[in-house]
Write an enzyme that holds these catalytic residues in place. Sequence first.
Site, PDB file in Angstrom:
ATOM      1  N   SER A  14      -2.069  13.300  -4.153  1.00  0.00           N
ATOM      2  CA  SER A  14      -1.090  13.924  -5.050  1.00  0.00           C
ATOM      3  C   SER A  14      -1.602  15.262  -5.548  1.00  0.00           C
ATOM      4  O   SER A  14      -0.899  16.273  -5.538  1.00  0.00           O
ATOM      5  CB  SER A  14      -0.818  13.030  -6.271  1.00  0.00           C
ATOM      6  N   HIS A  49       1.910  11.570 -14.718  1.00  0.00           N
ATOM      7  CA  HIS A  49       1.569  12.086 -13.398  1.00  0.00           C
ATOM      8  C   HIS A  49       2.307  13.384 -13.082  1.00  0.00           C
ATOM      9  O   HIS A  49       1.724  14.335 -12.548  1.00  0.00           O
ATOM     10  CB  HIS A  49       1.892  11.014 -12.355  1.00  0.00           C
ATOM     11  N   ASP A  88       8.796  13.893  -9.522  1.00  0.00           N
ATOM     12  CA  ASP A  88       7.691  13.053  -9.963  1.00  0.00           C
ATOM     13  C   ASP A  88       8.138  12.224 -11.163  1.00  0.00           C
ATOM     14  O   ASP A  88       9.295  11.803 -11.220  1.00  0.00           O
ATOM     15  CB  ASP A  88       6.466  13.920 -10.282  1.00  0.00           C
TER      16      ASP A  88
END
Length: 622
Positions: free
Chosen positions: A418, A224, A171
């Site tokens: 996600s 994120h 990520d």
Amino acid sequence: MNRRSRSLCASIVLTGLVLFTGCWLLRAPHTVVVPPQRAAAGWPMWRTLRPATPVAPVAAAQAAPARRVAQSYIVQATNAALAAQAVLRVGGRITGDLHIIRAVGASLDDLQLAALQNADIPRLRVFANAPVKASSVAGALPPTYYPEEVAAGTLQSAGMLGAGVTVAVLDSGLWVQHGPLQSAPFQTSDRILAQYDVLLASQDPQGYRPAPSYSQNIDDPYGHGTHVSSIIASSGLSTSGNFQGVAPGVNLVAVRVLDSNGAGTYQDVITGIQWVIEQSARYGIRVLNLSLGAVPQGPYWEDPLDQAVMAAWASGIVVVAAAGNRGPEPMTINVPGNVPYVITVGAVTDNYYPLQPSYYSLASFSSAGPTTEGFVKPEVVGMGGHVLAYAPDDGTLAQEFPQWVDTQFDEFTMSGTSQAAATVSGVAALVIAANPLLTPDQVKCRIMATARPALNSSGGMAYSVFQQGAGLVDAQNAAFAASPLDCANQGLDVLLDLAGVQHYGGLANENSAGQYYIMSSPPGSASSSVSVGPSPLLGGLLYDVSSVVGQLVATIADGLVWDGNYVSGSGYAWSSGYAWSSGYAWSSGYAWSSGYAWSSGSTTSDGYTGSGTAGVVVPDQQ
């Protein structure tokens, strides 16, 4: 002869040898071999926003004057060394080692590209380097109870926290303030076993020299990656007294492949997957979370990123991928969620009624299947609406959406597949902790076989199997309930797929009325035909299929005929004991043939349909 004279003679001889060797190399470029360690050391990194599609050959006689501006490509051949040689022969520059898919990253201008495509190189393929983007959407800031909503809370109360299992998260990195990610419950040792920054290693190979333990902090300028990791593994306690993460006892490996804006390229992600495979034994990596995606540009077996994901699955790693946020329309599954082997995850929201399943509904942004190769996707759904988790308060996401940052507790709320994928990665880790000898196919089967589909008031499927797969995951039953082990990936062979010997199609197709259905046999055979007459709709699902011809695999109660409509309401019962009339035949595959009848888009000779740009994000108000 004195010492100084001897030294001078030796210098002259050495210089002569160097000049001779250099001239010989220039005269024989076909003998140049790029050693893997040189490619791994890296060259300056490049980026592009061109689609990940095989590059059309350049016709020199008809083309406009060639540009001498270098573009970014992935060059594949029989092996990575051969691909590197081919690039160097035409004057191109090697930008990365991607031997996991028999390829290298390359920088080529148009003349070099044309020369490369005209070369006689075994299994030569050239792909533009495609973008990928984090599969999340920012949302509101309510409390969330996703560990309990996927039935992980009961396991946590019994002491099943995922200890001994390592989850790798590819990520945007990991915040240097590790907070509840630093250590597992009841432990003081660091459970972040390794961190690897693909971007830094590519851009500055000399400056990036991690210790052998890869303990150097990589940070998370976007936010994120930390959010996703926290959903999986946070050991923080919520106000309810439960752990915030689904599997708070797991070990973590963080691999940064996305930049400060949540964007990356195929080469970044493939390099990260390659590193995870090579380090999997060292760190005990059993689960790989990929909360990112791009729009498919070709069959799964042709796509470089999909190939890398298949290699990870073949190595014994359970890969969990986000379905994408391009729903609710059908055929919107992203790469690499379109790989038939992996666990692809759609998103459910509790509509701000935590722990009240009658209010849960499928998130409207959640991508739906089938894939262009006829596979049912997603396999399952997880909680992905307005998910609260630990994340940096100074990242790009926090700066863009300060209203969704809880600065008191360094938490942030996001929605997307996600987040749903992260909940399922945590569930997969709990299943493996309870059953350490399971293979990836068996883990996938247990998770599917114990999932809870949404049912309407008539007892039928509230959403099609192409929207919710087998249903909402149930960690407790997946870990301990008696369930089959052979219900996933039947008829598929990932090693043959990777070798290019055999590729596969699924059982989904589209009839003349534009409805998606499940065939009983490969397309083109007599028993796979279907004819559906006019039927009323109830909740977007056909319920009168008396005119179906042939042996359809399942009844309409299984939601296996779908007109593509989205059902926006809630009030459904998420069953814990739904009996699929045909088991999980829709998760199987067979030797590929080009017999699909997709009505939308332009279909190529191999049956592929679809185009578009990567990184589509849909605002979520759920």
